[in-house]
Design a protein around this motif. Structure first.
Motif, mmCIF file in Angstrom:
data_model
loop_
_atom_site.group_PDB
_atom_site.id
_atom_site.type_symbol
_atom_site.label_atom_id
_atom_site.label_comp_id
_atom_site.label_asym_id
_atom_site.label_seq_id
_atom_site.Cartn_x
_atom_site.Cartn_y
_atom_site.Cartn_z
ATOM 1 N N ASN A 117 -33.432 14.831 13.936
ATOM 2 C CA ASN A 117 -33.480 13.648 14.802
ATOM 3 C C ASN A 117 -34.920 13.279 15.141
ATOM 4 N N SER A 118 -35.726 14.266 15.472
ATOM 5 C CA SER A 118 -37.121 14.014 15.838
ATOM 6 C C SER A 118 -37.904 13.445 14.661
ATOM 7 N N VAL A 119 -37.646 13.984 13.478
ATOM 8 C CA VAL A 119 -38.315 13.476 12.274
ATOM 9 C C VAL A 119 -37.903 12.026 12.007
ATOM 10 N N GLY A 120 -36.612 11.750 12.100
ATOM 11 C CA GLY A 120 -36.125 10.392 11.852
ATOM 12 C C GLY A 120 -36.693 9.383 12.827
ATOM 13 N N LEU A 121 -36.747 9.744 14.097
ATOM 14 C CA LEU A 121 -37.292 8.842 15.118
ATOM 15 C C LEU A 121 -38.780 8.590 14.900
ATOM 16 N N ARG A 122 -39.483 9.630 14.487
ATOM 17 C CA ARG A 122 -40.924 9.460 14.227
ATOM 18 C C ARG A 122 -41.153 8.555 13.017
ATOM 19 N N THR A 123 -40.320 8.690 11.994
ATOM 20 C CA THR A 123 -40.439 7.808 10.834
ATOM 21 C C THR A 123 -40.262 6.348 11.234
ATOM 22 N N ILE A 124 -39.316 6.084 12.099
ATOM 23 C CA ILE A 124 -39.100 4.708 12.565
ATOM 24 C C ILE A 124 -40.356 4.169 13.239
ATOM 25 N N GLU A 125 -40.994 4.979 14.069
ATOM 26 C CA GLU A 125 -42.237 4.558 14.725
ATOM 27 C C GLU A 125 -43.310 4.214 13.694
ATOM 28 N N ILE A 126 -43.452 5.065 12.686
ATOM 29 C CA ILE A 126 -44.469 4.845 11.660
ATOM 30 C C ILE A 126 -44.198 3.571 10.878
ATOM 31 N N VAL A 127 -42.953 3.384 10.464
ATOM 32 C CA VAL A 127 -42.596 2.216 9.650
ATOM 33 C C VAL A 127 -42.788 0.925 10.434
ATOM 34 N N LYS A 128 -42.430 0.941 11.706
ATOM 35 C CA LYS A 128 -42.590 -0.263 12.526
ATOM 36 C C LYS A 128 -44.056 -0.607 12.774
ATOM 37 N N SER A 129 -44.956 0.352 12.578
ATOM 38 C CA SER A 129 -46.384 0.102 12.802
ATOM 39 C C SER A 129 -47.112 -0.359 11.535
ATOM 40 N N LEU A 130 -46.424 -0.317 10.389
ATOM 41 C CA LEU A 130 -47.059 -0.690 9.130
ATOM 42 C C LEU A 130 -47.335 -2.186 9.056
ATOM 43 N N LYS A 131 -48.385 -2.520 8.312
ATOM 44 C CA LYS A 131 -48.721 -3.922 8.040
ATOM 45 C C LYS A 131 -48.381 -4.223 6.582
ATOM 46 N N PRO A 132 -48.075 -5.487 6.271
ATOM 47 C CA PRO A 132 -47.644 -5.827 4.909
ATOM 48 C C PRO A 132 -48.592 -5.330 3.820
ATOM 49 N N GLU A 133 -49.896 -5.460 4.039
ATOM 50 C CA GLU A 133 -50.859 -5.064 3.012
ATOM 51 C C GLU A 133 -50.898 -3.559 2.774
ATOM 52 N N GLU A 134 -50.415 -2.780 3.733
ATOM 53 C CA GLU A 134 -50.446 -1.320 3.595
ATOM 54 C C GLU A 134 -49.398 -0.799 2.620
ATOM 55 N N LEU A 135 -48.388 -1.592 2.323
ATOM 56 C CA LEU A 135 -47.332 -1.131 1.432
ATOM 57 C C LEU A 135 -47.859 -0.793 0.041
ATOM 58 N N LYS A 136 -48.960 -1.426 -0.363
ATOM 59 C CA LYS A 136 -49.518 -1.178 -1.695
ATOM 60 C C LYS A 136 -50.555 -0.056 -1.689
ATOM 61 N N ASN A 137 -50.856 0.493 -0.510
ATOM 62 C CA ASN A 137 -51.810 1.598 -0.428
ATOM 63 C C ASN A 137 -51.295 2.814 -1.185
ATOM 64 N N ARG A 138 -52.226 3.538 -1.795
ATOM 65 C CA ARG A 138 -51.897 4.828 -2.375
ATOM 66 C C ARG A 138 -52.437 5.930 -1.474
ATOM 67 N N VAL A 139 -51.840 7.089 -1.581
ATOM 68 C CA VAL A 139 -52.205 8.192 -0.698
ATOM 69 C C VAL A 139 -53.638 8.643 -0.970
ATOM 70 N N GLU A 140 -54.403 8.824 0.081
ATOM 71 C CA GLU A 140 -55.775 9.304 -0.057
ATOM 72 C C GLU A 140 -55.771 10.781 -0.454
ATOM 73 N N PRO A 141 -56.674 11.186 -1.377
ATOM 74 C CA PRO A 141 -56.732 12.586 -1.824
ATOM 75 C C PRO A 141 -56.884 13.586 -0.678
#
Length: 223
Positions: free
Chosen positions: A143-167
């Motif tokens: 539950n805690s993991v799922g709720l935290r994911t929702i917070e992260i996703v709601k904070s994303l900006k459209p341009e960030e969707l194309k970002n790749r993970v930093e090394p």
């Protein structure tokens, strides 16, 4: 008879796959993600959607939860493993913050000595985790993991969707013991994905797959 909830989930997932690349549909994508993500978590994470996880817990007793099958993991392992993957990919690879696991003393609450994703576990380790993990604590962790994911996703900006993970974030997975050295192939796999790719797999599809496998093991247990 077809399970209409699974049909709906797969249809929405396919729409999401086809729509992420269209930045003008960003809000639609977020809404679809939150809906299907909610379905693979409990109603405590997403009260307005049908929950496959609730359905599983309602049908399962402790014996079925811990049962090991030949050449299979247990339901306990599958629920723990998929939560760990979501935790580290969302919080380290996308948000670049600390894991839910470390923020809430979850290792102690879960009564286990395992911290990584579990991909490199041998049969004895899977059995040890399955026998010792606290069921209710695992529900709380998911539950805690799922709720935290929702917070992260709601904070994303459209341009960030194309970002790749930093090394440097991939390196954190090894440095913090979130990924075992013998499962380092995960870094290559995740390193090739964009943020939207990580939201598709593992933050939604991976959970769905392991829940479906858990239902299959539950049915196998009943035979």
């Amino acid at each position: 008879m077809k399970d209409l909830n699974r049909v709906y989930w797969n249809e929405q997932f396919k729409i999401l796959q086809d729509t992420w690349s269209k930045s003008n549909d960003f809000e639609k994508c977020i809404d679809i993600f939150l809906a299907i993500h909610g379905m693979v978590h409990s109603s405590q994470v997403s009260p307005t959607t049908f929950s496959f996880e609730d359905e599983l817990w309602n049908k399962m007793n402790e014996s079925a939860f811990r049962k090991l099958f030949i050449e299979e993991q247990s339901i306990a392992w599958k629920l723990w493993h998929s939560a760990r993957i979501e935790d580290i990919t969302m919080n380290i690879l996308i948000a670049n913050e600390s894991q839910v696991m470390t923020n809430g003393d979850w290792t102690e609450k879960l009564s286990i000595n395992f911290y990584d994703t579990g991909n490199a576990m041998n049969e004895n380790e899977i059995e040890q985790l399955s026998n010792s993990i606290e069921m209710e604590a695992l529900r709380g962790y998911r539950n805690s993991v799922g709720l935290r994911t929702i917070e992260i996703v709601k904070s994303l900006k459209p341009e960030e969707l194309k970002n790749r993970v930093e090394p440097s974030r991939l390196k954190r997975l090894l440095d913090e013991g979130a990924v075992h050295n013998e499962a380092a192939w995960l870094l290559d796999y995740w390193g090739k994905k964009t943020y939207s790719g990580l939201l598709l797999m593992p933050a939604s599809r991976h959970l769905f797959v392991h829940l479906n496998e858990s239902f299959r093991l539950l049915a196998k247990r009943a035979r």
